[in-house]
Design a protein around this motif. Structure first.
Motif, PDB file in Angstrom:
ATOM      1  N   THR A  46       0.835  -1.221   0.000  1.00 51.60           N
ATOM      2  CA  THR A  46       0.000   0.000   0.000  1.00 51.60           C
ATOM      3  C   THR A  46       0.862   1.261   0.000  1.00 51.60           C
ATOM      4  OG1 THR A  46      -0.168  -0.086   2.411  1.00 51.60           O
ATOM      5  CG2 THR A  46      -1.964  -1.098   1.153  1.00 51.60           C
ATOM      6  N   PHE A  85      -7.624   0.974   1.068  1.00 51.89           N
ATOM      7  CA  PHE A  85      -7.089  -0.120   0.263  1.00 51.89           C
ATOM      8  C   PHE A  85      -6.217  -1.029   1.117  1.00 51.89           C
ATOM      9  CE2 PHE A  85      -7.752   3.177  -3.103  1.00 51.89           C
ATOM     10  CZ  PHE A  85      -8.721   2.477  -3.820  1.00 51.89           C
ATOM     11  N   ASP A 123      -5.434  -4.307  -4.493  1.00 49.99           N
ATOM     12  CA  ASP A 123      -6.769  -3.851  -4.123  1.00 49.99           C
ATOM     13  C   ASP A 123      -7.033  -2.474  -4.723  1.00 49.99           C
ATOM     14  OD1 ASP A 123      -9.260  -3.976  -2.762  1.00 49.99           O
ATOM     15  OD2 ASP A 123      -8.446  -2.772  -1.114  1.00 49.99           O
ATOM     16  N   PHE A 124      -6.018  -1.637  -4.737  1.00 52.57           N
ATOM     17  CA  PHE A 124      -6.119  -0.328  -5.378  1.00 52.57           C
ATOM     18  C   PHE A 124      -6.169  -0.470  -6.891  1.00 52.57           C
ATOM     19  CE2 PHE A 124      -3.083   2.420  -7.706  1.00 52.57           C
ATOM     20  CZ  PHE A 124      -3.881   3.546  -7.864  1.00 52.57           C
ATOM     21  N   ARG A 148      -9.478  -1.407  -8.377  1.00 51.92           N
ATOM     22  CA  ARG A 148     -10.479  -0.643  -7.636  1.00 51.92           C
ATOM     23  C   ARG A 148     -11.795  -0.524  -8.400  1.00 51.92           C
ATOM     24  NH1 ARG A 148      -6.603   2.130  -9.907  1.00 51.92           N
ATOM     25  NH2 ARG A 148      -7.054   3.844 -11.335  1.00 51.92           N
TER      26      ARG A 148
END
Length: 300
Positions: free
Chosen positions: A63, A87, A92-93, A96
């Protein structure tokens, strides 16, 4: 072939822009320097490297890369459902979801819309094309589909590429209503699908890992929808339900970290692609489009 920066047309404004390409100097070495051929074939195109990097992007500590990536790529993070601190990993980002209404969808039943945000190249008939991107390459639908019957079915039809750069929204959607079949996997390599790479070797689309499914439609015939993997694309996730009826704009799936490509193949005389997209391709330049944007109409 001479190495040039990637230019594209921003369709909304007609402006010619230069693409920001993460790792561009490495792509220049791998695809335009004779010394790059060895690491390209021994390491870069291999599954283990992509798998390894994909796993790193799933870790919580990844992250830390998000804020700088957003800044460097000039990403409008306000479109995302999650805020930066929500996130759980870089992946995950990367895949999105966007807020409802972030993309406008043309719901006219005779209009075909782009399945993703990306840059388009379109060929009305690959067998007759002698343009910049495929000149000299032995590309066949039989090899692409790995199926002679399907190759014959789509012979003489439209071949449409939507290239997603790492900075793009990485979910892909249905371009019209229809019944979607199960996804079929074709294993392969993990070459880059950057314009730098495909200008050198259009056959990448026959060599890379890809998945495809057939969307049976009322107005556009049977559309073969392909998702193509690439260097550092950790995976392709199909989120739809096979053998179900789907609506235009509904999500089909998403890509894990990396640049990737959606390809739509149409039967002959089923679709009329917008003229600007065809002309831009003939002029050797891609056109930036957004998911839900009109890219063609039914052939009448």
């Amino acid at each position: 072939m001479e190495f040039n920066k990637i230019k594209y047309i921003e369709r909304k404004t007609g402006e010619i822009k230069i693409e920001k390409v993460p790792g561009e100097k490495y792509l220049k070495f791998l695809y335009y320097n004779p010394l790059g051929e060895l690491p390209l074939n021994l390491v870069v195109k291999k599954k283990f490297l992509t798998d390894y990097y994909g796993k790193q992007m799933d870790k919580k500590e990844s992250t830390k890369k998000i804020p700088s990536f957003i800044k460097e790529a000039d990403i409008n993070i306000e479109e995302a459902k999650k805020t930066i601190d929500q996130f759980t990993s870089f992946n995950d980002f990367f895949y999105r979801e966007l807020k409802d209404g972030a993309r406008s969808i043309d719901f006219d039943e005779n209009v075909l819309t782009s399945p993703a945000d990306g840059k388009i190249l379109v060929f009305e008939n690959l067998e007759k094309e002698k343009e910049l991107f495929i000149k000299g390459d032995k590309f066949t639908l039989k090899e692409f589909f790995q199926d002679s019957e399907l190759a014959k079915k789509y012979e003489g039809g439209v071949f449409l590429i939507v290239r997603l750069a790492p900075i793009d929204y990485h979910r892909f959607h249905f371009p019209c209503d229809g019944k979607i079949g199960a996804s079929k996997l074709i294993n392969g390599d993990y070459f880059s699908v950057s314009t730098h790479a495909i200008k050198k070797n259009f056959r990448i689309f026959c060599e890379n890992k890809r998945e495809f499914s057939i969307l049976q439609t009322k107005n556009f015939g049977d559309i073969a929808m392909f998702e193509v993997g690439a260097t550092m694309v950790g995976g392709i996730k199909q989120s739809y339900t096979p053998d179900s009826f789907v609506k235009k704009g509904e999500e089909k799936g998403y890509f894990y970290f990396g640049g990737s490509t959606c390809i739509l193949v149409f039967e002959k005389d089923k679709i009329k692609i917008d003229k600007d997209l065809i002309e831009n391709t003939k002029n050797g330049i891609e056109t930036k489009v957004y998911m839900g944007e009109k890219i063609g109409v039914a052939f009448n």
